[in-house]
Scaffold this motif. Structure first.
Motif, mmCIF file in Angstrom:
data_model
loop_
_atom_site.group_PDB
_atom_site.id
_atom_site.type_symbol
_atom_site.label_atom_id
_atom_site.label_comp_id
_atom_site.label_asym_id
_atom_site.label_seq_id
_atom_site.Cartn_x
_atom_site.Cartn_y
_atom_site.Cartn_z
ATOM 1 N N PRO A 89 21.019 -5.706 10.309
ATOM 2 C CA PRO A 89 22.009 -5.713 11.390
ATOM 3 C C PRO A 89 21.902 -6.935 12.312
ATOM 4 C CG PRO A 89 20.364 -4.016 11.780
ATOM 5 C CD PRO A 89 20.063 -4.614 10.440
ATOM 6 N N GLY A 90 20.860 -7.725 12.149
ATOM 7 C CA GLY A 90 20.715 -8.914 12.986
ATOM 8 C C GLY A 90 19.452 -9.667 12.640
ATOM 9 N N PRO A 91 19.274 -10.831 13.234
ATOM 10 C CA PRO A 91 18.058 -11.613 12.974
ATOM 11 C C PRO A 91 16.805 -10.826 13.385
ATOM 12 C CG PRO A 91 19.654 -12.873 14.278
ATOM 13 C CD PRO A 91 20.159 -11.475 14.184
ATOM 14 N N ALA A 92 15.811 -10.887 12.546
ATOM 15 C CA ALA A 92 14.528 -10.224 12.808
ATOM 16 C C ALA A 92 14.661 -8.706 12.986
ATOM 17 C CB ALA A 92 13.823 -10.845 14.014
ATOM 18 N N VAL A 93 15.658 -8.107 12.334
ATOM 19 C CA VAL A 93 15.848 -6.648 12.373
ATOM 20 C C VAL A 93 15.756 -6.132 10.949
ATOM 21 C CG1 VAL A 93 17.409 -4.763 12.989
ATOM 22 C CG2 VAL A 93 17.342 -6.838 14.391
ATOM 23 N N TRP A 94 14.915 -5.129 10.746
ATOM 24 C CA TRP A 94 14.747 -4.581 9.414
ATOM 25 C C TRP A 94 16.014 -3.879 8.933
ATOM 26 C CZ3 TRP A 94 9.631 -2.305 11.414
ATOM 27 C CH2 TRP A 94 8.600 -3.232 11.259
ATOM 28 N N SER A 95 16.239 -3.996 7.652
ATOM 29 C CA SER A 95 17.364 -3.314 7.009
ATOM 30 C C SER A 95 16.996 -1.854 6.753
ATOM 31 C CB SER A 95 17.674 -3.992 5.676
ATOM 32 O OG SER A 95 16.570 -3.816 4.803
ATOM 33 N N ILE A 96 17.978 -1.085 6.323
ATOM 34 C CA ILE A 96 17.713 0.305 5.939
ATOM 35 C C ILE A 96 16.660 0.336 4.834
ATOM 36 C CG2 ILE A 96 18.707 2.361 4.861
ATOM 37 C CD1 ILE A 96 21.394 1.544 6.156
ATOM 38 N N SER A 97 16.764 -0.600 3.894
ATOM 39 C CA SER A 97 15.821 -0.614 2.768
ATOM 40 C C SER A 97 14.388 -0.808 3.254
ATOM 41 C CB SER A 97 16.181 -1.723 1.771
ATOM 42 O OG SER A 97 16.020 -3.017 2.339
ATOM 43 N N LYS A 98 14.203 -1.666 4.236
ATOM 44 C CA LYS A 98 12.851 -1.924 4.735
ATOM 45 C C LYS A 98 12.330 -0.735 5.521
ATOM 46 C CE LYS A 98 9.420 -4.645 4.732
ATOM 47 N NZ LYS A 98 8.757 -4.925 3.467
ATOM 48 N N GLU A 99 13.182 -0.121 6.311
ATOM 49 C CA GLU A 99 12.763 1.072 7.058
ATOM 50 C C GLU A 99 12.332 2.180 6.092
ATOM 51 O OE1 GLU A 99 12.284 1.257 10.203
ATOM 52 O OE2 GLU A 99 13.642 -0.112 11.196
ATOM 53 N N ALA A 100 13.115 2.387 5.045
ATOM 54 C CA ALA A 100 12.771 3.420 4.059
ATOM 55 C C ALA A 100 11.482 3.063 3.318
ATOM 56 C CB ALA A 100 13.923 3.608 3.081
ATOM 57 N N GLU A 101 11.333 1.794 2.971
ATOM 58 C CA GLU A 101 10.106 1.355 2.302
ATOM 59 C C GLU A 101 8.889 1.580 3.199
ATOM 60 O OE1 GLU A 101 9.256 -2.440 -0.359
ATOM 61 O OE2 GLU A 101 9.169 -2.934 1.797
ATOM 62 N N HIS A 102 9.053 1.386 4.511
ATOM 63 C CA HIS A 102 7.946 1.640 5.437
ATOM 64 C C HIS A 102 7.522 3.107 5.426
ATOM 65 C CE1 HIS A 102 8.654 -2.177 8.040
ATOM 66 N NE2 HIS A 102 7.924 -2.419 6.976
ATOM 67 N N VAL A 103 8.467 3.999 5.249
ATOM 68 C CA VAL A 103 8.112 5.423 5.154
ATOM 69 C C VAL A 103 7.209 5.651 3.938
ATOM 70 C CG1 VAL A 103 9.007 7.759 4.789
ATOM 71 C CG2 VAL A 103 10.149 6.215 6.400
ATOM 72 N N ALA A 104 7.582 5.060 2.803
ATOM 73 C CA ALA A 104 6.765 5.200 1.592
ATOM 74 C C ALA A 104 5.399 4.548 1.779
ATOM 75 C CB ALA A 104 7.485 4.582 0.396
ATOM 76 N N ASP A 105 5.369 3.364 2.386
ATOM 77 C CA ASP A 105 4.102 2.668 2.626
ATOM 78 C C ASP A 105 3.216 3.442 3.600
ATOM 79 O OD1 ASP A 105 4.935 0.641 0.941
ATOM 80 O OD2 ASP A 105 5.464 -0.741 2.575
ATOM 81 N N ALA A 106 3.841 4.016 4.618
ATOM 82 C CA ALA A 106 3.077 4.790 5.602
ATOM 83 C C ALA A 106 2.451 6.025 4.961
ATOM 84 C CB ALA A 106 3.978 5.200 6.765
ATOM 85 N N ALA A 107 3.145 6.620 4.007
ATOM 86 C CA ALA A 107 2.576 7.773 3.301
ATOM 87 C C ALA A 107 1.337 7.366 2.529
ATOM 88 C CB ALA A 107 3.608 8.385 2.357
ATOM 89 N N LEU A 108 1.388 6.235 1.861
ATOM 90 C CA LEU A 108 0.233 5.739 1.123
ATOM 91 C C LEU A 108 -0.929 5.452 2.071
ATOM 92 C CD1 LEU A 108 -0.962 4.805 -1.579
ATOM 93 C CD2 LEU A 108 -0.017 2.543 -1.096
ATOM 94 N N LEU A 109 -0.637 4.808 3.183
ATOM 95 C CA LEU A 109 -1.676 4.524 4.172
ATOM 96 C C LEU A 109 -2.263 5.819 4.722
ATOM 97 C CD1 LEU A 109 -3.292 2.659 6.024
ATOM 98 C CD2 LEU A 109 -1.318 2.618 7.572
ATOM 99 N N HIS A 110 -1.407 6.780 5.004
ATOM 100 C CA HIS A 110 -1.885 8.062 5.535
ATOM 101 C C HIS A 110 -2.784 8.784 4.528
ATOM 102 C CE1 HIS A 110 -2.040 11.604 7.989
ATOM 103 N NE2 HIS A 110 -1.703 12.316 6.936
ATOM 104 N N HIS A 111 -2.397 8.777 3.268
ATOM 105 C CA HIS A 111 -3.237 9.385 2.226
ATOM 106 C C HIS A 111 -4.614 8.729 2.227
ATOM 107 C CE1 HIS A 111 0.075 11.168 -0.559
ATOM 108 N NE2 HIS A 111 0.371 11.309 0.700
#
Length: 124
Positions: A62-84
Motif C-alpha cells: 500500500p505504500g513505501p516501506a509498508v508490508w503487503s498482505i503476502s508479507k503479513e501472512a508470511e509473518h504469521v507462518a514464520d511466527a508460528a515456527l519461531l514460537h514452536h
C-alpha cells in the motif's frame, strides 16, 4: 485472533486437556477446552482467508516501506515456527541452537497464498 491461534497452538497441543480435568476444577478445564477450540477455529479461518486472496492484491504494497498482505501472512507462518522453537527450547526439548529467522526487509513474500496457507497449516 488468527495470530493468537498461531502463536499459542503449540502450547495448547502440549497440554492433554482431558488430563487437566483431573487437576483443575471442572469450570477451568471447560474454559481451557473452549479457548483451545476457539483458537483452532481462528487458525482455520485465517487459512481460509489467505487461500481466497486474489493474486493481484497478494503482493501489492500500500505504500513505501509498508508490508503487503503476502508479507503479513508470511509473518504469521514464520511466527508460528519461531514460537514452536521457543516452546521446545523452554520445555527442554532438543532444538537447533539457531533461532528461526523472520525476514523483515522485503515488503512482499515470494510465496503464493496457497504456499503460505500450507505453512500455517503445517505449523499447527
Amino acid at each position: 485472533a488468527a495470530v493468537y491461534y498461531v502463536l499459542f497452538r503449540t502450547m495448547i497441543r502440549r497440554f492433554n486437556l482431558s488430563g487437566l480435568r483431573r487437576r483443575m476444577p471442572d469450570m477451568a478445564a471447560l474454559r481451557a477446552e473452549e479457548l483451545a477450540s476457539r483458537l483452532r477455529r481462528a487458525g482455520a479461518g485465517f487459512i481460509d482467508v489467505v487461500e481466497q486472496i486474489d493474486e493481484r492484491l497478494w503482493r501489492l504494497s500500500p505504500g513505501p516501506a509498508v508490508w503487503s498482505i503476502s508479507k503479513e501472512a508470511e509473518h504469521v507462518a514464520d511466527a508460528a515456527l519461531l514460537h514452536h522453537w521457543i516452546v521446545r527450547l523452554t520445555t527442554g526439548e532438543k532444538v537447533s541452537s539457531r533461532r528461526p529467522a523472520i525476514e523483515r526487509t522485503r515488503m512482499a513474500s515470494d510465496k503464493s497464498p496457497t504456499e503460505v496457507a500450507a505453512l500455517v497449516r503445517d505449523r499447527r
